[in-house]
Design an enzyme around this catalytic site. Sequence first.
Site, short mmCIF file in Angstrom:
data_model
loop_
_atom_site.label_atom_id
_atom_site.label_comp_id
_atom_site.label_asym_id
_atom_site.label_seq_id
_atom_site.Cartn_x
_atom_site.Cartn_y
_atom_site.Cartn_z
N GLU A 1 -29.87 3.99 28.68
CA GLU A 1 -30.19 2.58 28.48
C GLU A 1 -29.71 1.79 29.70
OE1 GLU A 1 -29.55 1.53 24.48
OE2 GLU A 1 -30.22 -0.53 24.73
N GLU B 1 -18.76 -0.25 21.51
CA GLU B 1 -19.94 -1.00 21.07
C GLU B 1 -19.78 -1.48 19.63
OE1 GLU B 1 -23.51 1.33 21.31
OE2 GLU B 1 -24.79 -0.44 21.08
C1 BGC Z 1 -27.92 -2.59 23.35
C2 BGC Z 1 -27.24 -3.86 23.01
C3 BGC Z 1 -28.28 -4.89 22.94
C4 BGC Z 1 -29.10 -4.54 21.75
C5 BGC Z 1 -30.09 -5.52 21.29
C6 BGC Z 1 -28.80 -2.23 22.21
O1 BGC Z 1 -29.44 -1.05 22.35
O2 BGC Z 1 -27.06 -1.59 23.71
O3 BGC Z 1 -26.04 -4.10 23.50
O4 BGC Z 1 -27.89 -6.20 23.00
O5 BGC Z 1 -29.67 -3.26 21.88
O6 BGC Z 1 -30.02 -5.55 19.99
#
Ligand code: BGC
Length: 724
Positions: A346, A607
């Site tokens: 990501e 996270e």
């Molecule tokens: C990310 C987040 C992001 C989110 C949106 C995720 O996959 O890692 O930090 O803000 O998606 O909902």
Amino acid sequence: MDHIYEAKWITSPAACGEAVYALEKTFSVEKAVKRATLQASALGVYVAQINGARVGDQILSPGWTDYRYRVQYQTYDVTGLLGKENCICARVAHGWRMHRGGWQTNWAGNSIASSASETAFIASLFIEYEDGSTDTILTDGTWACRETGTRMANMYNGETFDATFCETFVRPAAEADYSPKLLTPQENEPVREQIRLSAERVFTTPQGDTVIDFGQNLTGYVEFSICGEKGHKASIRCFEVLDKDGNVYVENLRAAQTTITYYCDGTRRTFKPEFTFYGFQYLCLHDWPEDVKAENFTAIVLFSDMKRTGYFECSDKDVNRLFENVVWGQRGNFVDVPTDCPQRDERLGWTGDAQVFARTASYIYDVRKFFKKWLRDLSCGQHADGSVEHVIPTLGWMSGGACGWSDAATICPWQIYQTYGDREVLVEQFASMRSWVDYMRTHSTGGLWLGGDHFADWLNLDGDEAATSKPYLQNAYFLYSNSLLIRTGKLLGIDMTEYEACFDETLAAFRARFIKDGKITENTQTACAEALVFGFLNAEEQKSVASQLASLVEECGHLKTGFLGTPYLLHALSDNGYGKLAYDLLLRHEFPGWLYSVDNGATTIWEHWDSRNPDGSMWDAGMNSFNHYAYGSVAQWMFECAAGIRHDEKDAGFAHVVFSPLTDSRLTYVKASIDTVHGVCASEWRETDGGYTYTFTVPEGVTATVLLPGVREEIGSGTHTYTV
Ligand code: BGC
């Protein structure tokens, strides 16, 4: 003197997959050189060399921008590198532009960033001779191209280097049809190697893997020394955490292979990747050709070369570790653009994450140029209707317009202005800010903006049914963003009457719908915290909503906020008379709370509040980063409330400071400092016999207000001490 605009983009004449190719040109220098300047850039990432010596120490140049519109170029003084016979060479890899796999690839499998089908390089070498004459060497079809021993370089998957590869097959480079007009000079501090960490231990996991531990979750790569028989293939998998049994855990990296593969050539060599990075603490070695010695491995930490500005320390070692974790989270996610995470497939500039952390980030490092660059890309990627994409630089296929995410368009420029007093960012971003607010206006009826896709209070602990509703959040942000736009417009001398009328209408509708009998109808910590901090309440409501919030926290005994509520929660409590409760949340060791992760060995911010469960198992494999800075926004509270260093919104850039630290009997001292644009601002309090001693440092040319129990005083520059 920007000769790069006269050059042509060049590329490999034949597709070479993910192998790195080199473009080169030989030339002679007959006269004495006074100065030689190289300007270079790539669609992809490049490393330039002259006569075998690396040009500059920047990593992953030219950096990540919205390549459809802008590509940075770098300028280097290369005078010392030239001889009589010379060879200039650039190795070019896919970089961020041509990611294959993961989130950079859309559902149809295409790599988006500007529908890239190839990488390219462009450069000018301008030589000024002692006799006043000059020469310019430009990239064009006369350059040669060869494949290199770097057989694969991919941001997510890693790098493969074959030391036996014979780089002799040379063909003429092909000119590529891109415009030099895409070029813009480097805007932010480049990414550089910042810290080197030695391996802490080498061990064998219960499953028999050989693992190296650096003791710190970090972003960068590993440098290693290796010697194996010619053709022997060894590899290293970079990963963040061990599972509950102490085995290698790579599931949370999802599709990212995060691997270094190395083919030995029979000699000892020191190697490090050049065109990728990894988010890792551990290395798992496969088929290592010799005894594994810790001293043969060094982790190299990369991040944008920003100046460190903010420090915090207190008497609680776990809070200090938490603060360090925030700092490491920023380092790991400020590699040219603010990302959500540095490890899985990501690593994107998620706008929501960036906006919740921007204020904290601006205290810890000087992120002015970093954000200004990113905000220009935000403007570039903004749709005609004002909607802001969820990740910047845009991938071109994701939608936009989510509340709290797209509001990065207003919140980030305002914050950069607030911390650094830089009006230029407001001038530059005003159109983008306005257009985002216009998007919300256009989609609102009777003052309220309803509908659309929203992430809401992402990863909150309220449970689906009880969580803060989307209509509440989107209108809270609509109001907040519009209020920032109005303030910005007024500062810039623009008539904002229209937006003020819109604000009043939304506020009235918001209040009618969400405030009843002095309470917020949405009974969540996030809803209350935002109403308290965004300033939607009258004095009486402020009191009753603060008590509503305090009850919500007391009833369950912990926080429940997600991405959107967390940055405001402690402020909402301590600014409204519930300082002890704010400290309770900060100092809580059990799940959920910040110190829970510290107790569980975190060296960065997780996270999820429960990325790892108390029994050592994982939250989930699908979306579980151990280096996600959003909840690190708590450091803002440490600076502003625990240490009490605040700046007045009216006096942006810390031109006037307010010192109002909040003591707590569980701590015996707190000290913090921020190196502002005016100089270092510092605050310290220490428990003394039956009271506290406070010391405040005010930089030259700055005034401050001291607010302590029973004390209110205006002070000037210098160091001031109070015992209360
Ligand atoms: C990310 C987040 C992001 C989110 C949106 C995720 O996959 O890692 O930090 O803000 O998606 O909902």
